[in-house]
Write a protein that holds these residues in place. Structure first.
Motif, mmCIF file in Angstrom:
data_model
loop_
_atom_site.group_PDB
_atom_site.id
_atom_site.type_symbol
_atom_site.label_atom_id
_atom_site.label_comp_id
_atom_site.label_asym_id
_atom_site.label_seq_id
_atom_site.Cartn_x
_atom_site.Cartn_y
_atom_site.Cartn_z
ATOM 1 N N PRO A 150 0.819 -1.218 0.000
ATOM 2 C CA PRO A 150 0.000 0.000 0.000
ATOM 3 C C PRO A 150 0.853 1.268 0.000
ATOM 4 N N VAL A 151 0.505 2.178 -0.884
ATOM 5 C CA VAL A 151 1.195 3.470 -0.964
ATOM 6 C C VAL A 151 0.156 4.583 -1.000
ATOM 7 N N ALA A 221 -2.450 3.856 20.596
ATOM 8 C CA ALA A 221 -2.720 4.060 19.178
ATOM 9 C C ALA A 221 -3.953 3.297 18.717
ATOM 10 N N ALA A 222 -4.254 2.172 19.372
ATOM 11 C CA ALA A 222 -5.451 1.417 19.017
ATOM 12 C C ALA A 222 -6.724 2.201 19.338
ATOM 13 N N GLN A 223 -6.647 3.081 20.342
ATOM 14 C CA GLN A 223 -7.796 3.883 20.735
ATOM 15 C C GLN A 223 -7.819 5.252 20.046
ATOM 16 N N HIS A 258 0.721 -4.466 11.692
ATOM 17 C CA HIS A 258 -0.267 -5.530 11.541
ATOM 18 C C HIS A 258 -1.344 -5.167 10.517
ATOM 19 N N ARG A 259 -1.490 -3.900 10.201
ATOM 20 C CA ARG A 259 -2.527 -3.444 9.280
ATOM 21 C C ARG A 259 -2.101 -3.457 7.814
ATOM 22 N N ASP A 262 -4.192 -4.525 4.863
ATOM 23 C CA ASP A 262 -5.465 -3.816 4.641
ATOM 24 C C ASP A 262 -5.133 -2.356 4.374
ATOM 25 N N PRO A 263 -4.988 -1.964 3.110
ATOM 26 C CA PRO A 263 -4.551 -0.600 2.797
ATOM 27 C C PRO A 263 -5.400 0.486 3.443
ATOM 28 N N ALA A 264 -6.692 0.278 3.512
ATOM 29 C CA ALA A 264 -7.554 1.297 4.101
ATOM 30 C C ALA A 264 -7.297 1.453 5.590
#
Length: 364
Positions: A150-151, A221-223, A258-259, A262-264
């Motif tokens: 993803p870019v 960061a998750a929140q 970990h994301r 999933d580019p979005a």
């Protein structure tokens, strides 16, 4: 890439050039992997004035074979007449033209059936000693880069891989890569922020091996996806681990890697604010590391040192104009301890590069 002299010596009637080298868009049986049209987002570099600047700094990486350069190759004239006759007999019995060409090229170039030569080339030097890694493990902090990485396509084009040589035809495989130097796990060097400063080939090698300090803010960061690393986070780290050592590299672990599939989610974009909702390093933390501690650089597992909502690349400028370097899109920081690992940055030595792909390894 294909030497006509070698081909002529290999066969009296050689197949067309594009039948051998499928890299010009004409090769038969070529399977080219092309990037899809700018899907997904990552690799934001807010310090740039616009996409044209970043596109001009794109680095094209070509796969090359050392044996396949067309220089100094000669047809095997020293073979006896009986060998030549037997080759003709084999060909007459149905050996295909490509197979005959591949065999002849192997003899001419020394890439097939030359066990003695291969042994001489590949033999370790007598003085070489094995690297002793007893007691250490190695963790890879690097993302694999492919056409689907993803870019953020306002600044960075999608990587493209194109195979141009094929083992079925010529005996080996090579591919050409077209990708921006700031794609995947990569280094930002001082010239990325200001012309006249050090470029990728001028980074002191002693600064590319450093004690690794990992500061974790993944739960926060998750929140809050636009949270920042602050001085208090660094002081908390020092209360647990002691003072950040001189010459260290400080990495912010947000759990973001970990994301990446999933580019979005890896680069969530808010069209109303025209902002990326990703964490970053706060200016106060950057100031502390640059003035109160003696570091070689800092980095993050997100695609930008700056938080995605900051339009001015303040942290980039603070770091890079001090002569230090940054690393973006790190991976697997949660697999290394907060302190005690050694970071080795295998940065591509691109002459004049404003950045470069890296293979980041942690010795634990």
């Amino acid at each position: 890439m294909c030497s006509p002299q070698i081909l002529a010596a290999a066969l009296a009637e050689a197949p067309p050039h594009d039948d051998l080298c499928g890299g010009h868009g004409h090769g038969t049986g070529a399977h080219h992997d092309h990037a899809t049209a700018h899907h997904g987002h990552a690799g934001a570099h807010h310090e740039l004035s616009g996409p044209s600047h970043h596109e001009r700094s794109a680095a094209t990486h070509h796969g090359h074979s050392a044996a396949h350069n067309g220089h100094g190759a000669r047809a095997p004239h020293e073979h006896s007449a009986s060998v030549t006759h037997s080759r003709g007999a084999v060909a007459a019995e149905g050996v295909g033209r490509r197979r005959a060409l591949r065999t002849a090229l192997g003899a001419a170039l020394g890439i097939a059936g030359a066990s003695a030569a291969a042994g001489a080339i590949g033999a370790p030097r007598a003085q070489a000693q094995p690297l002793n890694l007893s007691g250490f493990s190695v963790r890879d902090l690097t993302h694999a880069v492919g056409p689907d990485f993803p870019v953020f396509n306002l600044y960075v084009r999608q990587p493209v891989q194109r195979q141009v040589m094929f083992e079925e035809i010529i005996g080996f495989n090579t591919a050409e890569w077209t990708m921006n130097e700031h794609t995947g796990t990569h280094i930002d060097v001082p010239a990325h922020s200001q012309r006249g400063l050090a470029r990728a080939d001028a980074i002191p090698v002693e600064n590319l091996v450093a004690p690794l300090c990992v500061v974790r803010i993944a739960e926060r960061a998750a929140q809050d996806t636009t949270t920042e690393l602050h001085v208090e986070d660094l002081l908390d780290w020092e209360r647990r681990n002691g003072r950040i050592p001189d010459g260290a590299f400080v990495a912010m672990d947000t759990g973001w890697y970990h994301r990446v599939h999933d580019p979005a989610a890896y680069l969530p974009f808010d069209p109303l604010r025209l902002a990326l909702l990703i964490p970053g390093i706060g200016p106060d933390a950057a100031e502390f590391l640059l003035t109160e501690r003696s570091i070689v650089g800092f980095g993050t597992d997100t695609s930008s040192l700056d938080v995605g909502t900051r339009f001015e690349p303040m942290v980039h400028r603070m770091l890079l104009r001090s002569g230090r370097y940054g690393i973006e899109n790190l991976a697997a920081l949660d697999t290394v301890p907060e302190r005690g690992a050694t970071l080795v940055v295998g940065a591509a030595k691109l002459r004049g590069g404003f950045g470069a792909p890296v293979r980041a390894l942690a010795f634990v």
